[in-house]
Motif scaffolding. Structure first.
Motif: not given
Length: 391
Positions: A250-277
């Motif tokens: 239940a908590a994971s489902s609510a968090t995934v919903l929050g990830l999409f509503i907040s719009g943060e999911w749009k920047g995840l690909k760039r975040e992966m590519e620019e991760f320093e390690l």
């Protein structure tokens, strides 16, 4: 707060106890421990304690590493705290395959509607608490964050007193006082602790969110114990696993919903590519964090199951000062006199609480031995009476 396959969960599962046993585990007339523990029970407590300490330390440090190396998503950092629950499903299937335990559970099992309400409510509370936790970790140094989290014990004590009729002895009160003072000391030396790149406003938000997360966590532990004793009315490890799995879903489902509503999911690909390690390290860190949180969760609810929510929280609090030491080593956080004093007070408070457990256990054993002697005397005294009746 290693690979999950390496975690040893070979724990003797207690079968469902009768009504008398359930009454004996009710904490209304106890201070800490419900009944004396045998060697197997203490072994389970030791294993759960190891889970809590190791899982919490690894999860906090990995969460900070994610942020330091370029991670920016609070919702993703929250999701990895919750999403690792599928690794518990094999253990749940094993425990469910035991026919006797399953049949006994079904006799006292609440309705599906009641169970769904509990799991969804706890899941939403867990999701909200985890978001606050992730926000606090983003804006505070690990050492400061960890020691402020010590305040969760005071919140749990308050809620346990209201919801679970927790009885406080002088040693318990001393423990709570020391742990609360330990956390409060850090508020007097905040100027030098603001990380570079973090504004004063964001730092304040981090403090508020961390305290809010501690309060929410303390409430959740007390509610979990209350549900075990008043609603679920079962004490098998299978029920503990059900609680973890369904509320995490239940908590994971609510968090995934929050990830999409907040719009943060749009920047995840760039975040992966620019991760320093590197991208591979990005996934390794997130996956390891998820596993560490699940190890911590198993230990936490296991300790509630074996002892009490307050004891579970004390063990969690014990690990926080050590996280501070690890933060000084790995993240080069400052270690000043106030932090050192806070750590010593936290350890003193923990020792005080453990000593109360020792007193309770010793007293319980004496009472049990006395009851056994009384029963033996009653049997002997009935023999002459039975002879008279037979004549």
């Amino acid at each position: 707060m290693g690979k999950a396959q390496d975690v040893q969960l070979h724990i003797d599962v207690q079968e469902v106890k009768g009504a008398n046993s359930l009454e004996s585990t009710n904490i209304t007339h106890q201070s800490t421990i419900s009944q004396p523990k045998d060697s197997k029970s203490w072994l389970r407590v030791a294993v759960y304690t190891l889970f809590v300490l190791s899982g919490q330390s690894a999860a906090i440090l990995l969460g900070r590493l994610y942020y330091d190396e370029g991670g920016k998503s609070k919702w993703l950092a929250t999701l990895v705290q919750l999403i690792g629950f599928p690794v518990l499903i094999p253990y749940y299937c094993i425990s469910s395959s035991k026919k006797t335990a399953k049949n006994n559970v079904e006799k006292t099992r609440p309705s599906s509607l009641v169970l769904a309400s509990i799991y969804v409510s706890f899941g939403l509370l867990l999701a909200a608490d985890s978001v606050l936790y992730s926000t606090g970790l983003l804006y505070l140094p690990v050492s400061m964050f960890s020691l402020i989290c010590v305040s969760q014990l005071a919140f749990n004590a308050f809620f346990s007193f209201i919801l679970n009729s927790q009885k406080f002895t002088p040693y318990i009160i001393n423990s709570l006082f020391l742990l609360t003072v330990s956390s409060s000391l850090l508020m007097f030396n905040t100027n030098s602790e603001i990380p570079s790149g973090i504004s004063r406003d964001k730092y304040t938000v981090g403090l508020v969110c961390t305290i809010g997360s501690s309060a929410g966590y303390g409430l959740m532990l007390s509610l979990t114990q209350l549900s075990f004793h008043k609603v679920l009315k079962t004490e098998t490890f299978r029920v503990v696993l059900e609680m973890i799995i369904y509320q995490s879903l239940a908590a994971s489902s609510a968090t995934v919903l929050g990830l999409f509503i907040s719009g943060e999911w749009k920047g995840l690909k760039r975040e992966m590519e620019e991760f320093e390690l590197g991208m591979s390290s990005y996934f390794v860190i997130l996956g390891s964090t998820a596993m560490a949180w699940q190890i911590f969760t198993v230990g936490t609810i296991g300790l509630i199951f074996e002892v009490s929510s307050l004891f579970s929280n004390v063990i969690s609090v014990l690990g926080l000062p050590f996280v501070t030491v690890l933060a000084v080593i790995f993240f080069h956080d400052a270690m000043d006199g106030l932090k050192a004093t806070a750590m010593l007070l936290a350890l003193w408070g923990f020792a005080s609480y453990i000593y109360q457990h020792y007193l309770d256990d010793s007293e319980g054993k004496v009472q049990n031995n006395g009851n056994a002697d009384n029963e033996h005397v009653k049997e002997i005294s009935l023999i002459p009476l039975l002879k008279e009746v037979s004549h």
